[in-house]
Design a protein around this motif. Sequence first.
Motif, PDB file in Angstrom:
ATOM      1  N   GLY A   1      -6.725   7.379   0.860  1.00  0.00           N
ATOM      2  CA  GLY A   1      -5.835   6.369   0.294  1.00  0.00           C
ATOM      3  C   GLY A   1      -4.469   6.555   0.935  1.00  0.00           C
TER       4      GLY A   1
ATOM      5  N   ALA B   1      -1.877   8.640   0.276  1.00  0.00           N
ATOM      6  CA  ALA B   1      -1.420  10.003   0.603  1.00  0.00           C
ATOM      7  C   ALA B   1      -2.226  10.553   1.774  1.00  0.00           C
ATOM      8  CB  ALA B   1      -1.545  10.909  -0.627  1.00  0.00           C
TER       9      ALA B   1
ATOM     10  N   GLU C   1     -13.831  11.133   2.862  1.00  0.00           N
ATOM     11  CA  GLU C   1     -13.597  10.083   1.863  1.00  0.00           C
ATOM     12  C   GLU C   1     -14.880   9.832   1.078  1.00  0.00           C
ATOM     13  OE1 GLU C   1     -11.263   8.128   0.328  1.00  0.00           O
ATOM     14  OE2 GLU C   1     -12.972   7.127  -0.651  1.00  0.00           O
ATOM     15  N   ARG C   2     -14.705   9.824  -0.219  1.00  0.00           N
ATOM     16  CA  ARG C   2     -15.845   9.725  -1.125  1.00  0.00           C
ATOM     17  C   ARG C   2     -16.545   8.355  -1.070  1.00  0.00           C
ATOM     18  NH1 ARG C   2     -14.916  10.776  -7.566  1.00  0.00           N
ATOM     19  NH2 ARG C   2     -16.687   9.556  -8.272  1.00  0.00           N
TER      20      ARG C   2
ATOM     21  N   ALA D   1      -7.082   3.346  -4.337  1.00  0.00           N
ATOM     22  CA  ALA D   1      -6.330   2.436  -5.208  1.00  0.00           C
ATOM     23  C   ALA D   1      -5.243   1.740  -4.407  1.00  0.00           C
ATOM     24  CB  ALA D   1      -5.707   3.215  -6.369  1.00  0.00           C
ATOM     25  N   ALA D   2      -4.756   2.411  -3.366  1.00  0.00           N
ATOM     26  CA  ALA D   2      -3.625   1.863  -2.605  1.00  0.00           C
ATOM     27  C   ALA D   2      -3.943   0.488  -2.039  1.00  0.00           C
ATOM     28  CB  ALA D   2      -3.240   2.833  -1.495  1.00  0.00           C
TER      29      ALA D   2
ATOM     30  N   GLY E   1      -0.510  -3.712  -5.855  1.00  0.00           N
ATOM     31  CA  GLY E   1       0.441  -4.781  -5.595  1.00  0.00           C
ATOM     32  C   GLY E   1       1.253  -4.499  -4.335  1.00  0.00           C
ATOM     33  N   GLY E   2       1.422  -3.241  -4.038  1.00  0.00           N
ATOM     34  CA  GLY E   2       2.036  -2.881  -2.771  1.00  0.00           C
ATOM     35  C   GLY E   2       3.486  -2.471  -2.824  1.00  0.00           C
ATOM     36  N   PHE E   3       4.094  -2.440  -4.016  1.00  0.00           N
ATOM     37  CA  PHE E   3       5.474  -1.960  -4.082  1.00  0.00           C
ATOM     38  C   PHE E   3       5.572  -0.538  -3.538  1.00  0.00           C
ATOM     39  CE2 PHE E   3       6.425  -4.902  -7.782  1.00  0.00           C
ATOM     40  CZ  PHE E   3       7.509  -5.529  -7.179  1.00  0.00           C
TER      41      PHE E   3
ATOM     42  N   LEU F   1     -15.420  15.750  -1.991  1.00  0.00           N
ATOM     43  CA  LEU F   1     -14.960  17.131  -2.184  1.00  0.00           C
ATOM     44  C   LEU F   1     -15.343  17.623  -3.575  1.00  0.00           C
ATOM     45  CD1 LEU F   1     -11.872  19.076  -1.532  1.00  0.00           C
ATOM     46  CD2 LEU F   1     -12.054  18.242  -3.860  1.00  0.00           C
TER      47      LEU F   1
ATOM     48  N   HIS G   1     -10.703   8.215  -9.300  1.00  0.00           N
ATOM     49  CA  HIS G   1      -9.629   9.090  -9.802  1.00  0.00           C
ATOM     50  C   HIS G   1     -10.174   9.883 -10.992  1.00  0.00           C
ATOM     51  CE1 HIS G   1      -5.968   6.703  -8.025  1.00  0.00           C
ATOM     52  NE2 HIS G   1      -6.871   7.008  -7.129  1.00  0.00           N
TER      53      HIS G   1
ATOM     54  N   ARG H   1      -1.297  10.879  -6.290  1.00  0.00           N
ATOM     55  CA  ARG H   1      -1.435  10.979  -7.747  1.00  0.00           C
ATOM     56  C   ARG H   1      -2.168  12.230  -8.201  1.00  0.00           C
ATOM     57  NH1 ARG H   1       2.248   8.657  -8.648  1.00  0.00           N
ATOM     58  NH2 ARG H   1       2.551  10.776  -9.319  1.00  0.00           N
TER      59      ARG H   1
ATOM     60  N   SER I   1       4.381   5.342  -6.847  1.00  0.00           N
ATOM     61  CA  SER I   1       3.130   6.004  -6.456  1.00  0.00           C
ATOM     62  C   SER I   1       2.850   5.836  -4.967  1.00  0.00           C
ATOM     63  CB  SER I   1       1.958   5.449  -7.266  1.00  0.00           C
ATOM     64  OG  SER I   1       2.131   5.773  -8.623  1.00  0.00           O
ATOM     65  N   LEU I   2       2.959   4.596  -4.487  1.00  0.00           N
ATOM     66  CA  LEU I   2       2.789   4.408  -3.048  1.00  0.00           C
ATOM     67  C   LEU I   2       3.953   5.057  -2.319  1.00  0.00           C
ATOM     68  CD1 LEU I   2       1.567   0.694  -3.104  1.00  0.00           C
ATOM     69  CD2 LEU I   2       0.187   2.773  -2.884  1.00  0.00           C
TER      70      LEU I   2
HETATM   71  P1  FAD Z   1      -5.598   6.592  -3.643  1.00  0.00           P
HETATM   72  O1  FAD Z   1      -4.740   5.658  -2.867  1.00  0.00           O
HETATM   73  O2  FAD Z   1      -6.485   6.026  -4.697  1.00  0.00           O
HETATM   74  O3  FAD Z   1      -6.508   7.406  -2.626  1.00  0.00           O
HETATM   75  C1  FAD Z   1      -7.373   8.426  -3.101  1.00  0.00           C
HETATM   76  C2  FAD Z   1      -8.648   8.393  -2.280  1.00  0.00           C
HETATM   77  O4  FAD Z   1      -9.374   9.589  -2.540  1.00  0.00           O
HETATM   78  C3  FAD Z   1      -9.572   7.241  -2.630  1.00  0.00           C
HETATM   79  O5  FAD Z   1      -9.978   6.563  -1.453  1.00  0.00           O
HETATM   80  C4  FAD Z   1     -10.758   7.924  -3.319  1.00  0.00           C
HETATM   81  O6  FAD Z   1     -11.985   7.249  -3.123  1.00  0.00           O
HETATM   82  C5  FAD Z   1     -10.743   9.266  -2.657  1.00  0.00           C
HETATM   83  N1  FAD Z   1     -11.384  10.340  -3.424  1.00  0.00           N
HETATM   84  C6  FAD Z   1     -11.353  10.561  -4.754  1.00  0.00           C
HETATM   85  N2  FAD Z   1     -12.043  11.658  -5.065  1.00  0.00           N
HETATM   86  C7  FAD Z   1     -12.507  12.167  -3.907  1.00  0.00           C
HETATM   87  C8  FAD Z   1     -13.287  13.306  -3.578  1.00  0.00           C
HETATM   88  N3  FAD Z   1     -13.729  14.143  -4.523  1.00  0.00           N
HETATM   89  N4  FAD Z   1     -13.593  13.533  -2.270  1.00  0.00           N
HETATM   90  C9  FAD Z   1     -13.166  12.677  -1.294  1.00  0.00           C
HETATM   91  N5  FAD Z   1     -12.430  11.575  -1.552  1.00  0.00           N
HETATM   92  C10 FAD Z   1     -12.088  11.328  -2.849  1.00  0.00           C
HETATM   93  N6  FAD Z   1       1.472   1.891  -7.035  1.00  0.00           N
HETATM   94  C11 FAD Z   1       2.674   1.595  -6.499  1.00  0.00           C
HETATM   95  O7  FAD Z   1       3.415   2.501  -6.121  1.00  0.00           O
HETATM   96  N7  FAD Z   1       3.066   0.298  -6.341  1.00  0.00           N
HETATM   97  C12 FAD Z   1       2.298  -0.760  -6.758  1.00  0.00           C
HETATM   98  O8  FAD Z   1       2.691  -1.915  -6.587  1.00  0.00           O
HETATM   99  C13 FAD Z   1       1.045  -0.471  -7.370  1.00  0.00           C
HETATM  100  N8  FAD Z   1       0.258  -1.463  -7.830  1.00  0.00           N
HETATM  101  C14 FAD Z   1      -1.026  -1.173  -8.232  1.00  0.00           C
HETATM  102  C15 FAD Z   1      -1.880  -2.232  -8.558  1.00  0.00           C
HETATM  103  C16 FAD Z   1      -3.220  -1.966  -8.826  1.00  0.00           C
HETATM  104  C17 FAD Z   1      -4.141  -3.121  -9.159  1.00  0.00           C
HETATM  105  C18 FAD Z   1      -3.707  -0.641  -8.756  1.00  0.00           C
HETATM  106  C19 FAD Z   1      -5.180  -0.340  -8.939  1.00  0.00           C
HETATM  107  C20 FAD Z   1      -2.847   0.417  -8.484  1.00  0.00           C
HETATM  108  C21 FAD Z   1      -1.496   0.158  -8.237  1.00  0.00           C
HETATM  109  N9  FAD Z   1      -0.598   1.191  -7.937  1.00  0.00           N
HETATM  110  C22 FAD Z   1       0.638   0.893  -7.441  1.00  0.00           C
HETATM  111  C23 FAD Z   1      -0.984   2.610  -8.055  1.00  0.00           C
HETATM  112  C24 FAD Z   1      -1.285   3.202  -6.674  1.00  0.00           C
HETATM  113  O9  FAD Z   1      -2.166   2.346  -5.965  1.00  0.00           O
HETATM  114  C25 FAD Z   1      -1.939   4.584  -6.779  1.00  0.00           C
HETATM  115  O10 FAD Z   1      -1.304   5.362  -7.739  1.00  0.00           O
HETATM  116  C26 FAD Z   1      -1.865   5.269  -5.408  1.00  0.00           C
HETATM  117  O11 FAD Z   1      -2.720   4.572  -4.513  1.00  0.00           O
HETATM  118  C27 FAD Z   1      -2.213   6.740  -5.484  1.00  0.00           C
HETATM  119  O12 FAD Z   1      -2.281   7.244  -4.179  1.00  0.00           O
HETATM  120  P2  FAD Z   1      -3.340   8.376  -3.827  1.00  0.00           P
HETATM  121  O13 FAD Z   1      -3.322   8.535  -2.354  1.00  0.00           O
HETATM  122  O14 FAD Z   1      -3.102   9.528  -4.695  1.00  0.00           O
HETATM  123  O15 FAD Z   1      -4.729   7.734  -4.307  1.00  0.00           O
END
Ligand code: FAD
Length: 488
Positions: A29, A31, A50-51, A58-59, A63-65, A204, A266, A454, A469-470
């Motif tokens: 995602g 991060a 990637e799972r 979620a990214a 919405g993309g802010f 993982l 998540h 996250r 978060s993004l």
């Molecule tokens: P993610 O981007 O979700 O990436 C995590 C990845 O890890 C995923 O691909 C997942 O499949 C993978 N994964 C999980 N477990 C495992 C495992 N055990 N082994 C391997 N891979 C695994 N945030 C903002 O800042 N601005 C916004 O405008 C916003 N709008 C949102 C709107 C919606 C509809 C949603 C759903 C979320 C929104 N968010 C927004 C929240 C934001 O998208 C997430 O909090 C953010 O993407 C978290 O980043 P991350 O890299 O931690 O997780």
Amino acid sequence: MTTDKLRPVPAAVITDWHETADVVIAGYGIAGVSAAIEAARSGAQVLILERTSGWGGAAALAGGFVYLGGGTPLQRALGFEDSVENMEKFLLAAVGPGADEAKIADYCRGSLEHYDWLVGNGVPFREALWDEPGWEPPHDEGLAYSGGENAVPFNAVASPAPRGHVPKMSNKRTGEQGGGYMLMKPLAETAEALGVRVSYDVRLSRLIVDGERVVGVLARRYGREIAVRAELGVVLATGGFAYSEQMVADHAPQLIGRPGAAIEEHDGVGILAATAFGAATAHMDATEVAFFGDPQMMARGILVNGQGQRYVTEDTYPGRIGQATLFHQDNQAYLVIDEQAHEEALATETATPNFRVPPTWAAETVAELEADMGLAKLSLQTTVDLYNTYAARGEDPLFGKKPEWLRPLAGAVAAFDLRGATAGFPLGGLRTDLDARVLHVSGAPIPGLFAAGRCTAGICTGGYVSGASLGDGSFYGRRAGRAAAKGD
Ligand code: FAD
């Protein structure tokens, strides 16, 4: 899930390493992709596990802010002044209690460079402002207020500046094709152009350790366990724990049954795998809270609680309204609006048309509405009388709503039943330092282990702003990639 499936495995028992890379990243995602780009640019061979079957997490649905400021080129082009200090003052006030001062200062100081990094990697921002109440811009406007910067109490703490930066995306559909997709797509293309390898459908499950150092991960691919060696470092980027019923019940029970803005993946496994090796966590009880009310209507009406009393300014960031409702009003809320304001609101644009449902009750007078809603006699009438008395003078001494939204409620009135209209995701996770090193409960970094997004406690420790978060996922994802490539 039992801890037996999570306990770290000594490297000495691994007989067969199925894959090897310098830096191994779990999660593709925001991060994960940011870590991959920086690790690859630092000269490391990078492998992402990637799972699911594709990048994005979620990214890509978001919405993309992205929360950026300090005077970005986009802010300046649209006529807004901002500074690192101003942004820092706002965030310190808005995202606590328990704000991590060092992290916030670091994040604000790096914001201009982070904007340049995103743009340099192909993320497009259109020079247009969305300046109306809303969860996000309905079109491809690149900038919006996304945390109540221009509302009380924050407009008195720091000079208001919009900091929600949204990648340009035509034909947006939140949750399907939002601005987050246009954040992820160019970054994923950049990572892969840099030679980053990706293994999909790999999940993982545990860390592999050698003494105090993390040297790889155990994962499952199509039901089979594989061992992946990381010569320099492992980066956890697996997202939060919104979909772990157990962890939500243990740490953030206010979200039981109401996960939102998260994906089923998540499930907290990244956090658990690291805590099973002694990693510390922070702010596990903090949560973002979305509120399913139409911001255009909320600004034009009044929000009342189960006692018919106002409790928050209606023209602020809807996430702040969500927190106020869930945490302090027992999740009880009603929106009361008069016919004229309702019609005005319906004529506006919104990114969340699904919140535009017909009112639950409509009546000729506030007294009738109050009775229909089952509120105590005179409770809502007193609230409306008080509101109207001051609104006629353009004032709101109780909650500080801006004069532009103040007009006495008159004539036929309606109410929307918004009880239980909240959802959210936890903000807590692994405790990390400014280099995204995962900290042991002793306070020392765990050698070979890094994390971002996250699955970590980021810049929001209580309050929330859209884009955090993004924002911190990409910011500290980059740090994680760089630090992991050094092999610290
Ligand atoms: P993610 O981007 O979700 O990436 C995590 C990845 O890890 C995923 O691909 C997942 O499949 C993978 N994964 C999980 N477990 C495992 C495992 N055990 N082994 C391997 N891979 C695994 N945030 C903002 O800042 N601005 C916004 O405008 C916003 N709008 C949102 C709107 C919606 C509809 C949603 C759903 C979320 C929104 N968010 C927004 C929240 C934001 O998208 C997430 O909090 C953010 O993407 C978290 O980043 P991350 O890299 O931690 O997780």
